[in-house]
Design a protein around this motif. Structure first.
Motif, mmCIF file in Angstrom:
data_model
loop_
_atom_site.group_PDB
_atom_site.id
_atom_site.type_symbol
_atom_site.label_atom_id
_atom_site.label_comp_id
_atom_site.label_asym_id
_atom_site.label_seq_id
_atom_site.Cartn_x
_atom_site.Cartn_y
_atom_site.Cartn_z
ATOM 1 N N HIS A 189 -9.411 -1.188 7.082
ATOM 2 C CA HIS A 189 -8.199 -1.145 6.256
ATOM 3 C C HIS A 189 -6.998 -0.699 7.080
ATOM 4 O O HIS A 189 -5.931 -1.312 7.028
ATOM 5 N N ASP A 235 -6.619 -0.701 10.339
ATOM 6 C CA ASP A 235 -6.298 -1.698 11.371
ATOM 7 C C ASP A 235 -5.495 -2.858 10.792
ATOM 8 O O ASP A 235 -4.541 -3.336 11.418
ATOM 9 N N ARG A 236 -5.858 -3.308 9.577
ATOM 10 C CA ARG A 236 -5.088 -4.384 8.928
ATOM 11 C C ARG A 236 -3.664 -3.926 8.646
ATOM 12 O O ARG A 236 -2.706 -4.659 8.883
ATOM 13 N N ALA A 237 -3.518 -2.711 8.134
ATOM 14 C CA ALA A 237 -2.183 -2.189 7.836
ATOM 15 C C ALA A 237 -1.355 -2.051 9.102
ATOM 16 O O ALA A 237 -0.166 -2.400 9.115
ATOM 17 N N GLU A 238 -1.959 -1.570 10.154
ATOM 18 C CA GLU A 238 -1.247 -1.407 11.422
ATOM 19 C C GLU A 238 -0.863 -2.762 12.024
ATOM 20 O O GLU A 238 0.208 -2.904 12.610
ATOM 21 N N ALA A 239 -1.711 -3.758 11.852
ATOM 22 C CA ALA A 239 -1.445 -5.083 12.411
ATOM 23 C C ALA A 239 -0.273 -5.773 11.726
ATOM 24 O O ALA A 239 0.394 -6.618 12.336
ATOM 25 N N THR A 240 -0.007 -5.425 10.471
ATOM 26 C CA THR A 240 1.093 -6.066 9.743
ATOM 27 C C THR A 240 2.374 -5.237 9.780
ATOM 28 O O THR A 240 3.390 -5.665 9.244
ATOM 29 N N LYS A 241 2.319 -4.072 10.409
ATOM 30 C CA LYS A 241 3.496 -3.200 10.494
ATOM 31 C C LYS A 241 4.537 -3.838 11.412
ATOM 32 O O LYS A 241 4.210 -4.356 12.474
ATOM 33 N N VAL A 242 5.787 -3.816 10.966
ATOM 34 C CA VAL A 242 6.907 -4.314 11.772
ATOM 35 C C VAL A 242 7.963 -3.212 11.838
ATOM 36 O O VAL A 242 7.839 -2.172 11.187
ATOM 37 N N ASP A 256 9.163 -1.654 8.371
ATOM 38 C CA ASP A 256 8.373 -0.699 7.596
ATOM 39 C C ASP A 256 7.703 0.375 8.446
ATOM 40 O O ASP A 256 7.016 1.245 7.908
ATOM 41 N N GLN A 260 5.523 3.681 7.211
ATOM 42 C CA GLN A 260 4.133 3.902 7.601
ATOM 43 C C GLN A 260 3.966 5.260 8.278
ATOM 44 O O GLN A 260 2.982 5.966 8.048
#
Length: 130
Positions: free
Chosen positions: A24, A26-33, A36, A40
Motif C-alpha cells: 500500500h 509503495d503504491r502511494a509513494e509511486a503516485t506522489k508528485v 501532493d 504526504q
C-alpha cells in the motif's frame, strides 16, 4: 528541530508500513508528485509519526477508533483500507462490528450500515470469515 522532524517522518513511515503494509505504501509513494508531496509528508509525520506511533493505546484500539470516526463522519473511502489494516493491528471483525455499532447509536444507523457493508465486502476480498 530538524532531527525531530526527520525522526517523526522516519517513525511515521515505519509505522505506516507496519499498519498498512509495504504494498500500500509503495503504491502511494509511486503516485506522489510535487503537488501532493507536502500533504504526504504531513500525514506521514502527523498521523503516522505522532499519533499512530504513540503507544499510549494499542494499534488495535486505534484501528477501532479510526474506523468509527471514519464511519461517523461519512468518510467511507478510507474504510476498506483501514479494514485491511486490521490484519496488522489485531482488531478482529467482532471489534470492528462493535465500533460500528457505537457509530449507529451515536452518529446514525445509515452511516453504520454503510460502514458494515464496506467491511463485509473487504473481509470477503481478504478471505476473512466473518
Amino acid at each position: 528541530m530538524e532531527s525531530d522532524v526527520t525522526n517523526r517522518y522516519d517513525a511515521g513511515m515505519q509505522t505506516r508500513r507496519q499498519v498498512l503494509g509495504d504494498a500500500h505504501v509503495d503504491r502511494a509513494e509511486a503516485t506522489k508528485v510535487a503537488f501532493d508531496a507536502p500533504f504526504q509528508t504531513m500525514i506521514t509525520e502527523g498521523a503516522w509519526g505522532t499519533l499512530w506511533s504513540d503507544d499510549t493505546i494499542t494499534r488495535r484500539e486505534r484501528s477501532m477508533l479510526t474506523l468509527a470516526i471514519l464511519a461517523a463522519t461519512g468518510n467511507f473511502d478510507e474504510i476498506p483500507m483501514h479494514i485491511r489494516a486490521t490484519q496488522n493491528t489485531g482488531a478482529a471483525p467482532q471489534d470492528v462490528l462493535q465500533a460500528f455499532m457505537h457509530v449507529a447509536v451515536y452518529a446514525g444507523v445509515p452511516a453504520a450500515n454503510h460502514a458494515i457493508k464496506l467491511a463485509k465486502q473487504t473481509y470477503a476480498e481478504l478471505g476473512v470469515e466473518i
